[in-house]
Design a protein around this motif. Sequence first.
Motif, PDB file in Angstrom:
ATOM      1  N   ARG A   1      12.496   1.210  -6.820  1.00 13.92           N
ATOM      2  CA  ARG A   1      13.778   1.000  -6.147  1.00 13.92           C
ATOM      3  C   ARG A   1      13.794   1.690  -4.789  1.00 13.92           C
ATOM      4  O   ARG A   1      14.238   1.122  -3.789  1.00 13.92           O
ATOM      5  CB  ARG A   1      14.916   1.535  -7.027  1.00 13.92           C
ATOM      6  N   HIS A   2      13.268   2.919  -4.749  1.00 12.94           N
ATOM      7  CA  HIS A   2      13.259   3.664  -3.495  1.00 12.94           C
ATOM      8  C   HIS A   2      12.328   3.011  -2.476  1.00 12.94           C
ATOM      9  O   HIS A   2      12.652   2.933  -1.277  1.00 12.94           O
ATOM     10  CB  HIS A   2      12.827   5.110  -3.760  1.00 12.94           C
ATOM     11  N   ALA A   3      11.164   2.525  -2.923  1.00 13.41           N
ATOM     12  CA  ALA A   3      10.228   1.855  -2.022  1.00 13.41           C
ATOM     13  C   ALA A   3      10.867   0.607  -1.416  1.00 13.41           C
ATOM     14  O   ALA A   3      10.707   0.336  -0.211  1.00 13.41           O
ATOM     15  CB  ALA A   3       8.948   1.478  -2.774  1.00 13.41           C
ATOM     16  N   ARG A   4      11.604  -0.138  -2.213  1.00 11.19           N
ATOM     17  CA  ARG A   4      12.260  -1.340  -1.698  1.00 11.19           C
ATOM     18  C   ARG A   4      13.300  -0.980  -0.640  1.00 11.19           C
ATOM     19  O   ARG A   4      13.427  -1.676   0.379  1.00 11.19           O
ATOM     20  CB  ARG A   4      12.906  -2.113  -2.847  1.00 11.19           C
ATOM     21  N   LEU A   5      14.021   0.099  -0.850  1.00  7.38           N
ATOM     22  CA  LEU A   5      15.009   0.540   0.145  1.00  7.38           C
ATOM     23  C   LEU A   5      14.339   0.939   1.451  1.00  7.38           C
ATOM     24  O   LEU A   5      14.843   0.648   2.543  1.00  7.38           O
ATOM     25  CB  LEU A   5      15.823   1.717  -0.407  1.00  7.38           C
ATOM     26  N   ILE A   6      13.194   1.595   1.355  1.00  8.66           N
ATOM     27  CA  ILE A   6      12.481   2.043   2.559  1.00  8.66           C
ATOM     28  C   ILE A   6      12.052   0.847   3.404  1.00  8.66           C
ATOM     29  O   ILE A   6      12.266   0.808   4.618  1.00  8.66           O
ATOM     30  CB  ILE A   6      11.248   2.882   2.172  1.00  8.66           C
ATOM     31  N   PHE A   7      11.429  -0.147   2.771  1.00  7.73           N
ATOM     32  CA  PHE A   7      10.890  -1.285   3.518  1.00  7.73           C
ATOM     33  C   PHE A   7      11.975  -2.188   4.093  1.00  7.73           C
ATOM     34  O   PHE A   7      11.752  -2.860   5.103  1.00  7.73           O
ATOM     35  CB  PHE A   7       9.963  -2.107   2.620  1.00  7.73           C
ATOM     36  N   THR A   8      13.141  -2.232   3.466  1.00 11.71           N
ATOM     37  CA  THR A   8      14.209  -3.132   3.923  1.00 11.71           C
ATOM     38  C   THR A   8      15.247  -2.422   4.780  1.00 11.71           C
ATOM     39  O   THR A   8      16.268  -3.013   5.131  1.00 11.71           O
ATOM     40  CB  THR A   8      14.913  -3.797   2.722  1.00 11.71           C
ATOM     41  N   ASP A   9      15.002  -1.185   5.152  1.00 13.48           N
ATOM     42  CA  ASP A   9      15.952  -0.389   5.938  1.00 13.48           C
ATOM     43  C   ASP A   9      15.834  -0.757   7.417  1.00 13.48           C
ATOM     44  O   ASP A   9      15.084  -0.131   8.170  1.00 13.48           O
ATOM     45  CB  ASP A   9      15.676   1.108   5.712  1.00 13.48           C
ATOM     46  N   ILE A  10      16.579  -1.785   7.852  1.00 10.65           N
ATOM     47  CA  ILE A  10      16.490  -2.230   9.247  1.00 10.65           C
ATOM     48  C   ILE A  10      17.842  -2.164   9.957  1.00 10.65           C
ATOM     49  O   ILE A  10      17.989  -2.697  11.057  1.00 10.65           O
ATOM     50  CB  ILE A  10      15.933  -3.668   9.342  1.00 10.65           C
TER      51      ILE A  10
ATOM     52  N   THR B   1      14.909   7.157  13.745  1.00 12.65           N
ATOM     53  CA  THR B   1      14.591   6.195  12.694  1.00 12.65           C
ATOM     54  C   THR B   1      14.337   6.934  11.390  1.00 12.65           C
ATOM     55  O   THR B   1      13.950   8.094  11.376  1.00 12.65           O
ATOM     56  CB  THR B   1      13.324   5.391  13.054  1.00 12.65           C
ATOM     57  N   HIS B   2      14.599   6.226  10.296  1.00  3.07           N
ATOM     58  CA  HIS B   2      14.261   6.768   8.991  1.00  3.07           C
ATOM     59  C   HIS B   2      12.784   6.487   8.732  1.00  3.07           C
ATOM     60  O   HIS B   2      12.268   5.438   9.116  1.00  3.07           O
ATOM     61  CB  HIS B   2      15.105   6.102   7.904  1.00  3.07           C
ATOM     62  N   SER B   3      12.100   7.402   8.086  1.00  2.00           N
ATOM     63  CA  SER B   3      10.699   7.168   7.761  1.00  2.00           C
ATOM     64  C   SER B   3      10.376   7.825   6.430  1.00  2.00           C
ATOM     65  O   SER B   3      11.066   8.750   5.993  1.00  2.00           O
ATOM     66  CB  SER B   3       9.777   7.712   8.860  1.00  2.00           C
ATOM     67  N   CYS B   4       9.333   7.334   5.796  1.00  2.56           N
ATOM     68  CA  CYS B   4       8.884   7.900   4.520  1.00  2.56           C
ATOM     69  C   CYS B   4       7.440   7.475   4.301  1.00  2.56           C
ATOM     70  O   CYS B   4       7.129   6.283   4.348  1.00  2.56           O
ATOM     71  CB  CYS B   4       9.760   7.409   3.369  1.00  2.56           C
ATOM     72  N   PHE B   5       6.566   8.449   4.108  1.00  2.55           N
ATOM     73  CA  PHE B   5       5.175   8.112   3.831  1.00  2.55           C
ATOM     74  C   PHE B   5       5.007   7.895   2.325  1.00  2.55           C
ATOM     75  O   PHE B   5       5.900   8.137   1.530  1.00  2.55           O
ATOM     76  CB  PHE B   5       4.253   9.225   4.331  1.00  2.55           C
ATOM     77  N   GLY B   6       3.844   7.435   1.936  1.00  4.68           N
ATOM     78  CA  GLY B   6       3.560   7.230   0.517  1.00  4.68           C
ATOM     79  C   GLY B   6       2.533   6.137   0.321  1.00  4.68           C
ATOM     80  O   GLY B   6       1.983   5.585   1.285  1.00  4.68           O
ATOM     81  N   LEU B   7       2.282   5.809  -0.929  1.00  2.00           N
ATOM     82  CA  LEU B   7       1.324   4.772  -1.303  1.00  2.00           C
ATOM     83  C   LEU B   7       1.981   3.825  -2.286  1.00  2.00           C
ATOM     84  O   LEU B   7       2.651   4.268  -3.227  1.00  2.00           O
ATOM     85  CB  LEU B   7       0.071   5.390  -1.927  1.00  2.00           C
TER      86      LEU B   7
ATOM     87  N   LYS C   1      -4.053   6.541  10.273  1.00  5.98           N
ATOM     88  CA  LYS C   1      -2.855   5.736  10.532  1.00  5.98           C
ATOM     89  C   LYS C   1      -1.637   6.639  10.555  1.00  5.98           C
ATOM     90  O   LYS C   1      -1.527   7.555   9.744  1.00  5.98           O
ATOM     91  CB  LYS C   1      -2.634   4.687   9.424  1.00  5.98           C
ATOM     92  N   ASN C   2      -0.704   6.379  11.495  1.00 11.01           N
ATOM     93  CA  ASN C   2       0.606   6.997  11.379  1.00 11.01           C
ATOM     94  C   ASN C   2       1.350   6.343  10.225  1.00 11.01           C
ATOM     95  O   ASN C   2       1.158   5.150   9.945  1.00 11.01           O
ATOM     96  CB  ASN C   2       1.402   6.830  12.669  1.00 11.01           C
ATOM     97  N   CYS C   3       2.210   7.114   9.561  1.00 14.62           N
ATOM     98  CA  CYS C   3       2.819   6.620   8.320  1.00 14.62           C
ATOM     99  C   CYS C   3       4.343   6.708   8.321  1.00 14.62           C
ATOM    100  O   CYS C   3       4.923   7.494   7.556  1.00 14.62           O
ATOM    101  CB  CYS C   3       2.276   7.400   7.128  1.00 14.62           C
ATOM    102  N   PRO C   4       5.025   5.913   9.145  1.00 13.89           N
ATOM    103  CA  PRO C   4       6.481   5.883   9.042  1.00 13.89           C
ATOM    104  C   PRO C   4       6.949   5.126   7.804  1.00 13.89           C
ATOM    105  O   PRO C   4       8.092   5.253   7.376  1.00 13.89           O
ATOM    106  CB  PRO C   4       6.911   5.166  10.322  1.00 13.89           C
ATOM    107  N   LEU C   5       6.035   4.316   7.212  1.00 18.51           N
ATOM    108  CA  LEU C   5       6.316   3.567   5.992  1.00 18.51           C
ATOM    109  C   LEU C   5       5.156   3.783   5.010  1.00 18.51           C
ATOM    110  O   LEU C   5       4.032   4.076   5.422  1.00 18.51           O
ATOM    111  CB  LEU C   5       6.450   2.071   6.284  1.00 18.51           C
ATOM    112  N   PRO C   6       5.411   3.609   3.718  1.00 19.18           N
ATOM    113  CA  PRO C   6       4.316   3.726   2.743  1.00 19.18           C
ATOM    114  C   PRO C   6       3.232   2.673   2.994  1.00 19.18           C
ATOM    115  O   PRO C   6       3.506   1.578   3.482  1.00 19.18           O
ATOM    116  CB  PRO C   6       5.020   3.495   1.400  1.00 19.18           C
TER     117      PRO C   6
END
Length: 289
Positions: free
Chosen positions: A52-61, A72-78, A233-238
Amino acid sequence: MSISGFIVNDIIDAFEQMKESLCCFDKQLALCRLPISLPGETGLIRAADKQRHARLIFTDIWHSGHQDGRRTHSCFGLVGANPDLLAAAEQLNGYKDQFRICIGQLKKSELPEISQKLHQRSQVIAARMNQAGLGRLHLKQCYRHIPLVETKPDNIRFSWYSSGRSIRKLTAHDAMEMLLKLDISQTHINRQIEKLSPLDKNTPLAQIQKQVPVIRANIAWKIDATHWQRIAKNCPLPILIPLGDDDQLPVHNNLAATPPAQRSRALRSDSVIDPEPFLPTLRIHLYRK
């Protein structure tokens, strides 16, 4: 219809395509049941909340509330990804590029005209963009590609990069013009004008702007017993990692949610720029002789 009018139509069409592609990507992510690793404010996020959290990160526009448009909001991860999710990400990245190009064309069409007519036209454009739902859109977050790799790495190490800076070259003449636009009744401004005055107007100077700390991923694939292939790579997104049904994420480290207070990299002894600001108000430095 004006040139800008046509471009606005292109922007709205490009946005609709990107939004549809983002929805497809989100659906594929919702269907994917592969491992996910994301940081939390107090440690790792619970497994049940990761997707759920990953989906929120990718769709946060979108800008939220009174959010500063420069941040900007950012979150690293895999995020483990199957072929369908990877294909959806690649398609989405293409539509993100198309949308960015359309926005760039609008900016270029507006630059040559600085007039009341342009001001009025810009208001019309803004109204049309708002009607299309673009008024609170965060462009930088729209432009961000979904990061991915083509094959599963053997090791990923995240680290804070806090030493980034942008350097703008200018002359003493440019710096003087900048100082004279400030409040010259202020003592500290006058002192800097006095420091600058003896220099030849063509003396090269450097204006330095520290960049916001970013998280980088150092990604490594083992080629043989002694050789590795590496990329950063810079990681503003997973990052999307290709995985099979029974695969696990590559070995990776956890990272503090905030950057270290102190600079981790030593200053280079061969730097051509004096680290001490010559004109502190403008962040302008001298070049070493």
